[in-house]
Structure formats: C-alpha cells, structure tokens
Design a protein around this motif. Structure first.
Motif, short mmCIF file in Angstrom:
data_model
loop_
_atom_site.label_atom_id
_atom_site.label_comp_id
_atom_site.label_asym_id
_atom_site.label_seq_id
_atom_site.Cartn_x
_atom_site.Cartn_y
_atom_site.Cartn_z
N ASP A 6 0.82 -1.22 0.00
CA ASP A 6 0.00 0.00 0.00
C ASP A 6 0.85 1.26 0.00
N HIS A 28 -8.59 -2.93 -2.42
CA HIS A 28 -9.35 -2.92 -1.17
C HIS A 28 -10.87 -2.85 -1.34
N THR A 71 -4.58 0.43 5.64
CA THR A 71 -5.90 -0.19 5.72
C THR A 71 -6.67 0.26 6.96
N TYR A 75 -10.14 1.97 6.38
CA TYR A 75 -11.33 1.33 6.94
C TYR A 75 -12.01 2.23 7.96
N ASN A 145 -11.37 -9.68 7.79
CA ASN A 145 -10.29 -8.78 7.39
C ASN A 145 -9.04 -8.96 8.24
#
Length: 190
Positions: A6, A28, A71, A75, A145
């Motif tokens: 990422d 994602h 992430t 998220y 996840n």
C-alpha cells in the motif's frame, strides 16, 4: 492480480498519480464493500458508501502520515461513512448499546466445518446480515479482514473493552442466528 505494498501506491498518489489510487481501490474494494454491507445491509447503499469513502480517502490522502497501516486509516473512513448513512437512515441507538453479557463456546460450531467452503460463506453472509450493524462490522473486521483489536479500536473509535464486548456478543448472536437458521432448514426438510 499482483499488487504492490500500500505504501508504494500511497506515495505515488501523493505525487499526483491517479492510476496508483485506482490500484488501491482495486486492492481494497472487496473488503471495503463487505464492511459497509455488514453495517448497512443494503447492496446499493453499501456501494454508494464505499464510493463516497474512497472519494474522501483520495481527498485526504495527503493527511495520511503512515503512523498506522493504510488499511486501518482507509477502513476508518469506510466505517464512518457507513455508520453515518446508517444513523441517517434509522436514527438507531442500538449501535451504542454494548452492555449485554453472554457466553459463547466455539466448539459448538464443529459440525459447521463439515460444510463446503461456499456453503459456509453463504450461511455466514446470511447470518451476518441479520445481526446488529456494530456486531456484524466488528466480526467482519476481526475474522474476515483479520484486523487486530487495537486496529478495530482505531477504526470504530471504540475502547478495547467495547470491541471485546462486541466480538463476544456478536459471536453469541451469530451462533444463535445460525442455530435458528439451521433448525428452520432442517424442519423444512422433514
């Protein structure tokens, strides 16, 4: 498709490479949609929430400092967007209710392992869709996840104990839902 880390795409995006952000979206979008779906339980609304969340992430990408995983940051945006839509839709207070104490025994799902993978996924998906959004979202973040409790705290703005209570209660409620679902299916077969 093989993706880079990422951080590679984040840096390229910060330097103006729109295709790099597109790669982050591709990488994602599945998990992002799953999280939004667990909260909103509406396919169309979840798609819109994820799209809006990715737009917000793109607009704020320069504020991402890399202190947490990308992430976790992403998220958090997706979670907040879905919760905001949920609250507007239902003015629901269940999302803040974390006080119930229950017990769950994971060995009670042994028979569940006999089902094939696709059947398990469909049964879990249906069970998660019948749960309260906060519980479903936390279970999705933790089990699907594979976020740590600490990361879930950051994403949901919940304390460590609140996340653990949601996980505990969510497992219990999912078990109850799956048990009822199985009994209904068995009674229809007989």
């Amino acid at each position: 498709m093989q993706f880079e880390e990422d951080s590679f795409y984040v840096e390229k995006t910060k330097n103006g490479d729109l295709k790099a952000f597109g790669k982050l979206v591709q990488k994602h979008q599945g998990y992002a949609f799953t999280l939004a779906q667990r909260i909103l339980n509406n396919h169309h609304e979840s798609e819109e929430a994820v799209q809006d969340a990715f737009v917000k992430a793109f607009q704020a990408i320069n504020s991402f400092e890399g202190k947490a995983k990308f992430t976790t940051w992403l998220y958090t945006i997706i979670y907040n967007e879905a919760i905001q839509r949920f609250r507007k839709r239902k003015n629901h207070s269940d999302i803040e209710d974390f006080r119930e104490d229950c017990e769950f025994h994971s060995n009670q799902l042994d028979g569940f392992s006999l089902l094939n993978s696709n059947e398990r996924k469909e049964i879990l998906k249906e069970g998660l869709s019948k749960m309260k959004p906060a519980e479903s979202a936390v279970l999705t973040l933790f089990y699907l996840n594979q976020f740590s409790i600490k990361e879930i705290e950051k994403i949901t703005y919940q304390s460590n104990s609140q996340v653990k209570i949601l996980l505990h209660r969510g497992r219990k409620n999912l078990y109850d839902i799956l048990q009822r679902q199985t009994k209904n299916e068995l009674s229809q077969l007989l």
